[in-house]
Design a protein around this motif. Structure first.
Motif, PDB file in Angstrom:
ATOM      1  N   ALA A 186      37.569  31.773  46.364  1.00  0.00           N
ATOM      2  CA  ALA A 186      38.719  32.193  47.159  1.00  0.00           C
ATOM      3  C   ALA A 186      40.006  32.253  46.357  1.00  0.00           C
ATOM      4  CB  ALA A 186      38.917  31.225  48.336  1.00  0.00           C
ATOM      5  N   LEU A 187      39.977  31.697  45.136  1.00  0.00           N
ATOM      6  CA  LEU A 187      41.201  31.686  44.332  1.00  0.00           C
ATOM      7  C   LEU A 187      41.498  33.077  43.793  1.00  0.00           C
ATOM      8  CD1 LEU A 187      40.710  28.438  42.188  1.00  0.00           C
ATOM      9  CD2 LEU A 187      41.861  28.677  44.400  1.00  0.00           C
ATOM     10  N   SER A 188      42.796  33.424  43.784  1.00  0.00           N
ATOM     11  CA  SER A 188      43.202  34.663  43.125  1.00  0.00           C
ATOM     12  C   SER A 188      43.123  34.464  41.612  1.00  0.00           C
ATOM     13  CB  SER A 188      44.630  35.039  43.527  1.00  0.00           C
ATOM     14  OG  SER A 188      45.546  34.099  43.000  1.00  0.00           O
ATOM     15  N   ASP A 189      43.244  35.568  40.858  1.00  0.00           N
ATOM     16  CA  ASP A 189      43.171  35.455  39.398  1.00  0.00           C
ATOM     17  C   ASP A 189      44.285  34.565  38.853  1.00  0.00           C
ATOM     18  OD1 ASP A 189      40.966  37.071  39.329  1.00  0.00           O
ATOM     19  OD2 ASP A 189      42.080  38.907  38.878  1.00  0.00           O
ATOM     20  N   ALA A 190      45.501  34.723  39.405  1.00  0.00           N
ATOM     21  CA  ALA A 190      46.629  33.908  38.938  1.00  0.00           C
ATOM     22  C   ALA A 190      46.393  32.430  39.262  1.00  0.00           C
ATOM     23  CB  ALA A 190      47.925  34.382  39.583  1.00  0.00           C
ATOM     24  N   GLU A 191      45.862  32.149  40.476  1.00  0.00           N
ATOM     25  CA  GLU A 191      45.576  30.760  40.854  1.00  0.00           C
ATOM     26  C   GLU A 191      44.476  30.189  39.965  1.00  0.00           C
ATOM     27  OE1 GLU A 191      46.682  31.416  45.585  1.00  0.00           O
ATOM     28  OE2 GLU A 191      44.601  31.409  44.916  1.00  0.00           O
ATOM     29  N   TRP A 192      43.510  31.037  39.615  1.00  0.00           N
ATOM     30  CA  TRP A 192      42.405  30.573  38.772  1.00  0.00           C
ATOM     31  C   TRP A 192      42.924  30.096  37.414  1.00  0.00           C
ATOM     32  CZ3 TRP A 192      37.174  30.148  39.812  1.00  0.00           C
ATOM     33  CH2 TRP A 192      36.366  29.829  38.712  1.00  0.00           C
ATOM     34  N   ARG A 193      43.815  30.885  36.810  1.00  0.00           N
ATOM     35  CA  ARG A 193      44.350  30.510  35.501  1.00  0.00           C
ATOM     36  C   ARG A 193      45.123  29.202  35.575  1.00  0.00           C
ATOM     37  NH1 ARG A 193      44.918  36.203  35.325  1.00  0.00           N
ATOM     38  NH2 ARG A 193      47.035  36.114  36.146  1.00  0.00           N
ATOM     39  N   VAL A 194      45.922  29.034  36.626  1.00  0.00           N
ATOM     40  CA  VAL A 194      46.669  27.786  36.794  1.00  0.00           C
ATOM     41  C   VAL A 194      45.713  26.622  37.001  1.00  0.00           C
ATOM     42  CG1 VAL A 194      48.264  26.538  38.302  1.00  0.00           C
ATOM     43  CG2 VAL A 194      48.755  28.903  37.663  1.00  0.00           C
TER      44      VAL A 194
END
Length: 781
Positions: free
Chosen positions: A709-717
């Motif tokens: 469910a994480l967005s790409d930006a959330e995944w990197r963080v």
């Protein structure tokens, strides 16, 4: 007989003959009184303070006082007064009133010229070196006299070796000893000298501002140039101060209008409601026929921001008249302005296709040079003809080619909207995020608010409901409601839609209680707001009221000739109500109309429409319609509509007896719904999963579902946070602000149902593709 004589330690004795005679006497002895050394200052401190405090403050005391015993004692007094008012000893040496009084006492004990020179040094300040020559010209004294005074002031511990005050409090005390008129005259004189010496304009401007008076014609140009430089450094307050003084000092009417327009732009950057006085001046200039075409365009923008649409109409009519014949080069740009306002404020700016030359959309996009012209043409093309490659390319060009500033902000906003209405959501989101970061770092609240508003709409269209709500709240918090004017309907609509879809009906109701201006009913923000309110009413089972809002939205858009699904797909919304009322024929007719609207529609509108059409269609037609809807929604990235579509498709497969497909599709819907945090949809899917069987119960989410469910930006963080990087380190590595890192982490914790970074999965790869491959291998095994 013992005689003790004192004299200043200067390079030029006052009475050289007498001094020579005394020096030849047999018992003559010279005693030089030098300033206290650092050890001497420490000893003096130890006599009045406890030993730890004396040792701690000795270096600072010696640096500030220069070893002058009078100044050292003043610092001791200030520090003891501060200690008496506090329970703990101050960690820093306190410099207070006693020190300032001691500085003035030192200066008043000597020849009056020392005080005069000391004032000259204070007036020149840090930016202008206090050389003997400069002081002599400023004060009207000989350079030799200035040199002697500088030597004495340095030896006395007031100045350092560079001729600057050792501490700002000393300079402040000396400046305070000047009366307002004398101080103003000295700053005016300093500005004159610096201008003659071709000093940097910022130095000159600061003296002019302190004098608070423009006394020479050249000063206006200096102040305006300084304002431009300050603006380039995002020092908006200083730029405004410069322009305000330039306006007061100018006697040229045209120049005052130009200065006022520049002032209004700066005020608008911080808060559109703050432009009231500047707009009043521009309106007066309009009545007197003094505004240029470009300044008239600026006035229209300022009038619409704080909500004075009638006055904006007057300004635009004046602009139309000034454009004259259609072959006027400015006429084409003016047509674009009027055409755009006919969408945003239809009742006030009805379309007049023969008043000016109609723009050839394709040619205009390819030949436009100014960023605003190129951006508005691309947006108008999308609104009138639907998404197209030419419009998308023009919007991309604007975003790639022009930096964010006061001249380009409108163009960048319009280019973003062109991408949004073309369903280029991923590209729009990337650009919008970057621009929000920049606006925030530059403390441009209006820019940040407007970009956050578009960001909320983008997130909503992508199905990222929490981000949409966060962005909408951020937009509303950056500038007051008065500054939004009628456009407040846009962030409120996004907030209402997002919170309603997440099942946060209390938050949606609170947003609906926010007062909106009556003038909103005459703008394209009214249909957006009515549509959002209709969805809240639909979600809370007020079907008749919801249908009324959707139909009112459609009536306005049809009446105003702005009936574009990219703005508000009201037919699909009304069809949802008819389905709830058991009227599938009416729903089907509305959806068919929407799919046939002139111009092409984007994949998001088409996909969402096909989903509703499937519900109204015969059972054997539903799988095909829903499958096509899912394909369209995947292509544009709308996770919420995709979750709804997959939920419907899972139920259809279950009714058709295909349990395997039903379970697979329903599980995909569950993952999509979790990523959106759409609580009502998740509850519905929990019941569906029970019916179709298989899958992970909704109240026991699989960790992999949360990660998906994480967005790409959330995944990197999340990847960096799982390695125990600090927020500051993450912000540096990803080139985002710490505030954005915190927002991402909040959503990450919420999606993974954890409380802190210590609960993040260990060894999370930086790119989600590696994780996805590992999950597939596990499932295959």
């Amino acid at each position: 007989m013992l005689i003790v004589l004192t004299e200043w330690a200067t390079s030029h004795p006052t009475h050289p003959v007498f001094r020579a005679e005394i020096a030849r006497q047999p018992y003559f002895h010279r005693i030089r009184l030098n300033p206290l050394t650092r050890r001497g200052v420490a000893g003096l401190l130890a006599a009045h303070l406890d030993t730890p405090a004396a040792n701690r403050h000795a270096a600072a005391c010696w640096r500030i006082s220069g070893g002058n015993p009078l100044l050292v004692k003043a610092l001791i007094a200030d520090h003891r007064d501060a200690a008496a008012r506090s329970v703990h000893d101050a960690p820093e040496l306190v410099v207070g009133e006693e020190f300032g009084e001691a500085v003035i006492a030192c200066l008043n004990r000597w020849d009056p010229i020392l005080l005069t020179v000391a004032r000259g040094i204070a007036v020149l300040g840090e930016s202008s070196p206090a050389s003997a020559k400069t002081l002599g010209r400023l004060l009207g004294i000989k350079a030799d006299s200035a040199t002697q005074s500088l030597d004495v002031l340095t030896l006395a511990g007031l100045l350092d070796s560079a001729g600057r005050y050792r501490h700002p409090s000393a300079a402040a005390a000396v400046l305070d000893s000047l009366g307002p008129e004398d101080r103003g005259r000295m700053h005016q004189r300093a500005a004159d000298l610096l201008y003659q010496d071709r000093a940097p304009v910022a130095q000159i401007a600061r003296h002019l501002i302190t004098a608070d008076q423009v006394h020479s014609p050249w000063a206006i140009g200096v102040l305006r140039e300084t304002a431009e430089t300050a603006l380039a450094d995002d020092n908006v307050d200083f730029a405004v101060t410069c322009l305000e003084l330039a306006y007061r000092g100018s006697s040229d009417r045209d120049e005052r209008v130009e200065i006022t327009t520049a002032l209004a732009r700066l005020e608008w950057r911080s808060n559109p409601a703050a432009t009231t006085e500047s707009v009043a001046r521009l309106n007066a200039a309009l009545r007197d026929g003094q505004l240029s075409d470009q300044n008239l365009l600026a006035l229209i923008k300022f009038l619409l921001s704080p909500d004075h649409p009638a006055e904006a109409g007057v300004a635009l009519n004046a602009l139309v008249e000034s454009a004259g014949a259609p072959d006027n080069p400015f006429a084409a740009e003016l047509h674009l302005v009027h055409h755009l306002l006919s969408f945003s404020h239809p009742p006030l700016f009805p379309r007049r296709p023969h008043a000016l030359t109609d723009p050839a959309a394709g040619d205009a996009i390819s030949t436009a040079v100014r960023p605003w012209t190129r951006a508005v043409t691309s947006l108008l093309t999308v609104l009138t003809e639907g998404p197209g490659a030419n419009a998308d390319a023009a919007a991309d060009h604007v975003l790639h080619s022009f930096a964010l500033d006061d001249e380009t902000i409108d163009a960048l906003l319009l280019a973003l909207l062109a991408l949004v209405y073309s369903d280029r959501l991923a590209t729009a989101a990337r650009w919008c995020d970057a621009l929000i970061e920049e606006a925030s770092s530059r403390r441009a609240k209006t820019w940040e608010a407007l970009l956050s508003n578009i960001g909320a709409d983008i997130a909503l269209r992508q199905g990222d409901l929490p981000l949409a709500a966060d962005r909408a709240r951020a937009a509303l918090s950056r500038i007051p409601a008065q500054g939004w004017g009628a456009s407040i309907g846009s962030p409120l609509a996004s907030l209402i839609m997002a919170t309603t879809a997440m099942g946060e009906f209390g938050a949606a109701a609170a947003a609906l209680k926010q007062a909106v201006p009556k003038s909103m009913a005459q703008t394209w923000f009214a249909p957006q707001y009515l549509r959002a309110r209709g969805h809240y009413l639909l979600a809370t089972n007020h079907l008749t009221a919801a249908l009324n809002d959707f139909e009112s939205c459609g009536a306005l858009m049809t009446k105003w000739n702005i009936d574009q699904p990219a703005l508000a797909p009201w037919r699909r919304d009304a069809a949802l109500v008819h389905l709830r009322l058991g009227e599938p024929e009416a729903a089907s007719e509305l959806i068919t109309q929407q799919l046939r609207i002139g111009g092409s529609i984007g994949p998001r509108t088409k996909g969402a429409s096909l989903r509703v059409l499937a519900e109204a269609a015969d059972p054997d037609q539903r799988p095909h319609l829903l499958a096509e809807a899912a394909q369209q929604l995947r292509s544009c990235g709308d996770r919420f509509e995709l979750a709804l579509t997959l939920a419907d498709l899972g139920e259809v497969y279950h009714r058709l007896g295909d349990s395997a497909k039903a379970r697979e599709v329903t599980q995909q819907a569950v993952q999509a719904a979790r990523s959106c945090e759409a609580a009502p949809l998740q509850q519905r899917l929990a019941a569906v999963q029970t019916t179709v069987g298989g899958g992970t119960p909704a109240d026991e989410p699989d960790e992999n579902d949360g990660l998906a469910a994480l967005s790409d930006a959330e995944w990197r963080v999340a990847s960096l946070a799982s390695l125990r990087h600090t927020n500051r380190a993450i912000s540096r590595k990803l080139s985002i602000t710490e505030s954005t890192v915190e927002q991402h982490l909040t959503r990450i914790y919420r999606k993974l149902k954890i409380d802190s970074r210590t609960q993040l999965p260990e060894g999370l790869p930086f790119r989600r593709t590696a994780w996805a491959a590992e999950v597939r291998r596990d499932h295959a095994g």
